[in-house]
Design an enzyme around this catalytic site. Structure first.
Site, PDB file in Angstrom:
ATOM      1  N   LYS A   1     -21.428  -1.783   9.195  1.00  0.00           N
ATOM      2  CA  LYS A   1     -20.593  -1.991  10.386  1.00  0.00           C
ATOM      3  C   LYS A   1     -21.043  -1.069  11.544  1.00  0.00           C
ATOM      4  O   LYS A   1     -21.150  -1.518  12.690  1.00  0.00           O
ATOM      5  CB  LYS A   1     -19.144  -1.674   9.996  1.00  0.00           C
TER       6      LYS A   1
ATOM      7  N   THR B   1     -11.392  -1.021  11.431  1.00  0.00           N
ATOM      8  CA  THR B   1     -12.097  -1.536  12.609  1.00  0.00           C
ATOM      9  C   THR B   1     -13.253  -2.408  12.128  1.00  0.00           C
ATOM     10  O   THR B   1     -14.417  -2.048  12.286  1.00  0.00           O
ATOM     11  CB  THR B   1     -12.646  -0.367  13.453  1.00  0.00           C
ATOM     12  N   PRO B   2     -12.936  -3.532  11.489  1.00  0.00           N
ATOM     13  CA  PRO B   2     -14.007  -4.353  10.893  1.00  0.00           C
ATOM     14  C   PRO B   2     -14.904  -5.009  11.949  1.00  0.00           C
ATOM     15  O   PRO B   2     -14.569  -5.013  13.138  1.00  0.00           O
ATOM     16  CB  PRO B   2     -13.234  -5.423  10.113  1.00  0.00           C
TER      17      PRO B   2
ATOM     18  N   ARG C   1       0.829  -1.198   0.000  1.00  0.00           N
ATOM     19  CA  ARG C   1       0.000   0.000   0.000  1.00  0.00           C
ATOM     20  C   ARG C   1       0.873   1.262   0.000  1.00  0.00           C
ATOM     21  O   ARG C   1       0.616   2.214  -0.728  1.00  0.00           O
ATOM     22  CB  ARG C   1      -0.897   0.009   1.233  1.00  0.00           C
TER      23      ARG C   1
ATOM     24  N   CYS D   1     -18.710   1.539   6.002  1.00  0.00           N
ATOM     25  CA  CYS D   1     -19.181   2.100   7.278  1.00  0.00           C
ATOM     26  C   CYS D   1     -20.599   1.734   7.701  1.00  0.00           C
ATOM     27  O   CYS D   1     -20.807   1.356   8.845  1.00  0.00           O
ATOM     28  CB  CYS D   1     -19.054   3.619   7.238  1.00  0.00           C
TER      29      CYS D   1
END
Ligand code: UDX
Ligand code: UDX
Length: 475
Positions: free
Chosen positions: A287, A97-98, A44, A284
């Protein structure tokens, strides 16, 4: 005592869809501050350092211009997390923050292992006073966890003899992908939660370099954390509401565009976020609502939990409803039929596919035996492969082996011998499709299913296509 902490260097842990664009905007507006974006993922970081700006890991309109202005000047992308932490006066946490996949709260609670790991790294390496800012969307009271980890390490650093101390703030991100740069440059508001006034004012002084101070809200930590979850839940709720009304339109002869316009002109309702579609996606909404449901259940508020859960249920129902309509219109079977999918990202102007409605809809069609030809202007074949293969081995996953799919890099090639074109993302280029050219290559009867209401339907119909539009057809 000085009113503000000095800020010469900023670090952001997590070079994703949030960290990358946010730091690019801060670096552009604050040339006197050095901004380091650190990530454990080497690939990345290599992507962010690519000379060819078309290969940046995140596609976002306007981002390439900002990167070319600041990168190497006061904006740096690095895997050296230790150094970036040591030198930083402010550290933003933008790691993922899955939803937890196993253990207590699986399927609902957020997995905070990356937040905790990052907090431990900060506790270990930070020097002097460091302001730690929660940027990631996290469950309410996460700041408590971060504080406990950091404050237990406040001490004199053995090597430098400097005093290590921390302030913890919440500063949630409200950017939407596809419009991230404009959202960051001209936000409706900036929210800073915290109890250390000097730290709050320091962070506020960074944003006030380009944002009107009246738009910078200061609250307590928990209000800030909860406001982010609530904002996303309200937005998602509007989409589930309008999608439920779209289904009513189809059986009553009402037109969802007209209904949206009519209710949106009421200033109490407002005209934004009223577009019906194949269901909301993105990293988002699902979740965050799951998070709210978990939080409500945790505090014994079952009715509240059920209320928000319904927003998710309607979303899943919307996705499945669309694939069911397609099967029904195509004489109840997709076996040996070729279907062209236009758009795989969760919305236009992004290459992000996380929780895209296209994934579930394509899986449903594959399960019915369809041969899919998938085209998206920004999503790669590899990314589609990852999404369609995810959870494949799980016993609850439906068997998708009956169908097959191919990737296409041209709309016009993708429709050869196709029985139907299905628009799932509202990319601009789908608005101007030459339907006379399309239908000449399709098998008859040729169908257009437009789940975003973006195509030129009049033209498509006049060219001989049978057209199904979401929220508009009297079935
Ligand atoms: C993420 C969350 O999904 C969202 O809830 C939150 O609001 C902001 O952070 P995003 O930037 O879109 O959003 O996530 P992603 O693109 O996955 O980027 C997170 C990055 O953090 C990844 O590049 C990952 O490698 C990195 N990371 C993760 C670290 O550098 N260190 C870690 O310990 C964990
Ligand atoms: C969202 C929030 O908007 C943003 O404030 C937060 O920081 C992150 O989550 P994002 O997920 O990037 O942003 O995109 P958004 O524009 O909110 O769209 C989410 C989903 O809702 C997409 O799948 C989109 O297609 C869908 N949507 C949106 C609709 O179906 N109809 C609409 O009217 C708006």
């Amino acid at each position: 005592m000085e009113k503000l902490y000095p800020v010469k260097k900023i670090c952001c842990i997590g070079a994703g869809y949030v960290g990358g664009p946010t730091m690019a905007v801060i670096a552009n507006n604050c040339p006197e501050i050095e901004v380091y974006v650190a990530d454990i993922n080497q690939e990345r970081i290599a992507g962010w350092n690519e000379e060819n700006l078309d290969l940046l890991p995140v596609y976002e309109p306007g981002l390439d211009t900002l990167i070319s202005k600041s990168r190497g000047f006061n904006l740096f992308f690095t895997t050296n997390i230790k150094n970036s932490i040591q030198e930083a006066d402010i550290i933003f946490l933008s790691v993922n923050t899955p939803t937890k996949s196993k253990g207590i709260g699986a399927g609902k609670a957020s997995d905070l292992k990356w937040i905790e790991a990052s907090a431990r790294e900060i506790a270990r390496y930070a020097l002097g006073h460091t302001i730690v800012v929660e940027k990631s969307t996290i469950p309410v009271r996460t700041a408590d966890t971060i504080k406990q980890i950091l404050f237990s390490c406040e001490d004199i650093d053995k090597d430098s003899r400097e005093i290590k101390s921390f302030s913890v703030l919440s500063n949630p991100e409200f950017l939407a992908e596809g419009t991230a740069i404009n959202d960051l440059q001209n936000p409706d508001r900036v929210l800073i939660g915290g109890d250390d006034e000097k730290a709050v004012e320091t962070l506020s002084s960074i944003y006030s370099k380009w944002i009107d101070e009246k738009k910078i809200l200061k609250t307590n930590l928990w209000s800030s954390e909860l406001s982010k979850l609530t904002a996303n839940a309200f937005l998602a709720q509007r989409i589930s509401s309008i999608n439920s009304v779209a289904a009513i339109c189809e059986v009553t002869g009402a037109n969802i565009t007209e209904v949206s316009n009519a209710i949106g002109m009421d200033s109490r309702i407002g005209n934004k976020f009223l577009k019906s579609g194949p269901g909301f996606g993105g990293s988002c909404f699902t979740k965050d609502i799951l998070n709210l449901v978990y939080l409500s259940n945790f505090y014994g508020l079952e009715r509240v939990a059920d209320y928000w859960d319904q927003v998710l249920k309607i979303n899943i129902w919307t996705r499945n409803r669309i694939s069911e309509i397609i099967v029904e219109k195509l004489f109840g079977t997709l076996s040996q039929k070729k279907l062209t999918i236009l758009g795989f990202s969760f919305k236009a102007d992004t290459n992000d596919t996380r929780d895209s409605s296209a994934i579930q809809i394509c899986k449903n069609l594959l399960e019915e035996g369809a041969k899919l030809e998938i085209y998206d202007p920004k999503v790669t074949k590899e990314q589609i492969e990852i999404e369609l293969n995810k959870n494949k081995s799980s016993i609850t996953e439906k068997n998708i082996s009956s169908g097959s799919w191919e990737y296409s890099d041209s709309i016009y090639q993708s429709v050869i011998n196709s029985d139907a074109v299905i628009i799932l993302t509202e990319w601009d280029e789908f608005k101007n499709i030459d339907w006379s050219r399309i239908i000449s290559n399709m098998r008859r009867p040729a169908w257009l299913f437009d789940t975003r209401n973006v195509a030129n339907h009049k033209l498509a119909k006049s060219c001989g296509l049978k057209v199904w539009q979401l929220g508009r057809n009297l079935i």
